[in-house]
Write a protein that holds these residues in place. Structure first.
Motif, PDB file in Angstrom:
ATOM      1  N   GLN A 181       1.509   5.353   0.059  1.00  0.00           N
ATOM      2  CA  GLN A 181       0.766   5.999   1.176  1.00  0.00           C
ATOM      3  C   GLN A 181       1.206   7.609   1.202  1.00  0.00           C
ATOM      4  OE1 GLN A 181      -0.318   4.200   4.605  1.00  0.00           O
ATOM      5  NE2 GLN A 181      -2.081   2.680   3.956  1.00  0.00           N
TER       6      GLN A 181
ATOM      7  N   THR B 258      -2.114   0.751  -4.690  1.00  0.00           N
ATOM      8  CA  THR B 258      -2.208  -0.203  -3.904  1.00  0.00           C
ATOM      9  C   THR B 258      -2.348  -1.249  -4.884  1.00  0.00           C
ATOM     10  OG1 THR B 258      -4.040  -0.081  -1.985  1.00  0.00           O
ATOM     11  CG2 THR B 258      -3.599  -2.579  -2.365  1.00  0.00           C
TER      12      THR B 258
ATOM     13  N   HIS C  36       1.097  -1.084   0.112  1.00  0.00           N
ATOM     14  CA  HIS C  36       0.171  -0.166   0.256  1.00  0.00           C
ATOM     15  C   HIS C  36       0.927   1.491   0.369  1.00  0.00           C
ATOM     16  CE1 HIS C  36      -3.368  -2.489   1.303  1.00  0.00           C
ATOM     17  NE2 HIS C  36      -2.614  -2.951   1.250  1.00  0.00           N
TER      18      HIS C  36
ATOM     19  N   GLU D  96      -4.042   6.375  -0.090  1.00  0.00           N
ATOM     20  CA  GLU D  96      -3.163   5.542  -0.660  1.00  0.00           C
ATOM     21  C   GLU D  96      -3.712   5.863  -2.559  1.00  0.00           C
ATOM     22  OE1 GLU D  96      -4.408   1.056   0.064  1.00  0.00           O
ATOM     23  OE2 GLU D  96      -3.689   1.680   1.929  1.00  0.00           O
TER      24      GLU D  96
END
Length: 452
Positions: free
Chosen positions: A112, A131, A110, A128
């Motif tokens: 971020q 992914t 992820h 985010e």
């Protein structure tokens, strides 16, 4: 609650939070600060002593792993990180001379972006943008979030070098993004060069084994403006927008060639500096000179160059770097491996990965003192910074050494945070932002704050 009581309480809350902000603080908008020098433009009073509890204004937990520096705009602090669902190879401290992690890290990751309040440490927002599974491996000491974001004071630009470039409003809205195709890098070390922004352009460098380039993107829209191929493979330095007395240019260190580009992507000058096999220190400019360096520990030639403005074409080196018209001075064995150098009060300080510090005259290159070893010993990746007559050096163990600036090496204090620390710290007024493996610390003199 009655309206006048609510108003009074709200006014008190605002006053308390504003009072915590550094007075007249200058934004820290990129890797190594607003001018890429490891300092603010005006000297400030930073703490000399701290620990995990002493002189900590606040600390915040940061999930995942990221080695980008905190970026500060007003009362907002931004950091990037990557959180993995599965345990992979943990970052390692110390000098690493082998190959990278040969396979991409396992599991879903992820990517971020986090924003905190500078005054309180409160989490303001997180986003985010990506992914998925990593497409490429990385250096075992590094992270998939190795780059420092940058800001022009209006927007935040976050680069995940093997994934994409993302632009946010300061309040957390994703404004645009531009994907970046992952390429194979030397020994699978991954990307690390941080972006810079200047006059409406976001500048990105991606040197790799397949297709290296430097490119410009429109800061408002993300539209590509120009892209120039680079004949480089082993460079990770962050570019410098050098605003000198003659022009504004983009300077990029490289293993094959040190180069400068115009703001429209044309090559201005280049020269073969016989640089190290791996080029990591980032160029910077102080008092009219631009400093270029590379110092892989296994190389005999680990040069530092102090460049004068005005060069054009391929620089003629002739019978030695010392005789080049645009090289103010040159030292053949005076460069670090990972850290970037620091010029402060007329002296050039070089922090070596193995725990040494040297000092040279910044205008002439003359040695003031040779290698002085830190005690206790340590290894270093974070670049040094300076304030109030002091040099600060953060070891990978989270120990900051405070050295008195001057012609003699004098260790003043050591300050422990007791956790792996790779990211270079950031400054805002009297506050110091230090990122360790799991936390972000805001260090400030609490006694001084109480007195105020």
């Amino acid at each position: 609650m009655r309206p006048f009581l609510f108003a009074a309480c709200w006014a008190s809350f605002v006053f308390l939070n504003v009072a915590l902000l550094p007075v007249g603080a200058e934004d820290w908008t990129r890797f190594r600060g607003p001018n890429a020098t490891g300092m603010l433009s005006v000297d400030t009073e930073l703490p000399v002593e701290w620990s995990e509890t002493k002189n900590v204004r606040w600390s915040a937990d940061i999930p995942g792993i990221g080695w980008g520096s905190p970026v500060i705009v007003g009362d907002r602090v931004f950091v990037s990180t990557v959180v993995a669902d599965e345990q992979g190879t943990e970052p390692q401290k110390g000098l690493y001379l082998g190959q990278g992690v040969r396979e991409p890290a396992p599991g879903i990751h992820h990517w971020q972006v986090h924003c905190f309040s500078l005054s309180t440490g409160e989490s303001l927002w997180q986003h985010e943008p990506k992914t998925g599974r990593p497409n490429v491996p990385r250096h075992p000491k590094s992270s998939y979030a190795a780059e420092t974001p940058t800001s022009d004071g209006e927007r935040l630009y976050v680069l995940f070098g093997d994934v994409g470039l993302y632009c946010y409003s300061l309040t957390g809205e994703l404004l645009w993004s531009h994907p970046i195709a992952a390429k194979k890098t030397n020994l699978d070390y991954g990307a690390a060069s941080s972006p810079v922004v200047h006059d409406g352009q976001v500048i990105v460098v991606y040197d790799n084994l397949e297709e290296s380039w430097i490119a410009s993107f429109d800061a408002k829209t993300g539209t590509p403006i120009w892209k120039t191929k680079r004949d480089e493979t082993h460079s990770w330095a962050t570019p410098l927008v050098w605003e000198n007395e003659l022009r504004t240019e983009i300077v990029v260190a490289g293993r094959e060639m040190n180069r400068s580009y115009s703001l429209t992507g044309e090559l201005l000058w280049e020269f073969d500096g016989d640089m190290s096999v791996l080029v990591i220190p980032s160029p910077f400019a102080v008092d009219g000179l631009c400093y270029l360096a590379s110092g892989y520990v296994g190389d005999a030639h680990r040069p530092t160059f102090a460049m004068k403005p005005g060069a054009s074409g391929e620089l003629k080196i002739g019978d030695g770097f010392e005789n080049s018209e645009y090289i103010q001075w040159y030292q053949p064995r005076a460069s670090p491996y990972n850290t970037s150098q620091l010029v402060y009060r007329g002296r050039l300080y070089t922090l070596y990965d193995q725990g040494f510090l040297t000092c040279h005259d910044a205008k002439t290159g003359e040695e003031i003192y040779g290698k002085r070893r830190f005690s206790p010993g340590g290894s270093f990746t974070a670049s040094p910074w300076a304030a109030n007559g002091l040099i600060y050096c953060l070891s990978e163990d989270g120990l900051t050494y405070v050295i008195t600036a001057g012609d003699e090496f004098a260790l003043k204090n050591t300050n422990p945070l007791n956790e792996l620390s790779i990211a270079s710290p950031s400054i805002s007024g009297d506050a110091l932002l230090i990122r360790t493996k799991s936390k972000l610390y805001c260090i400030a003199d609490q006694d001084q704050q109480a007195a105020e």
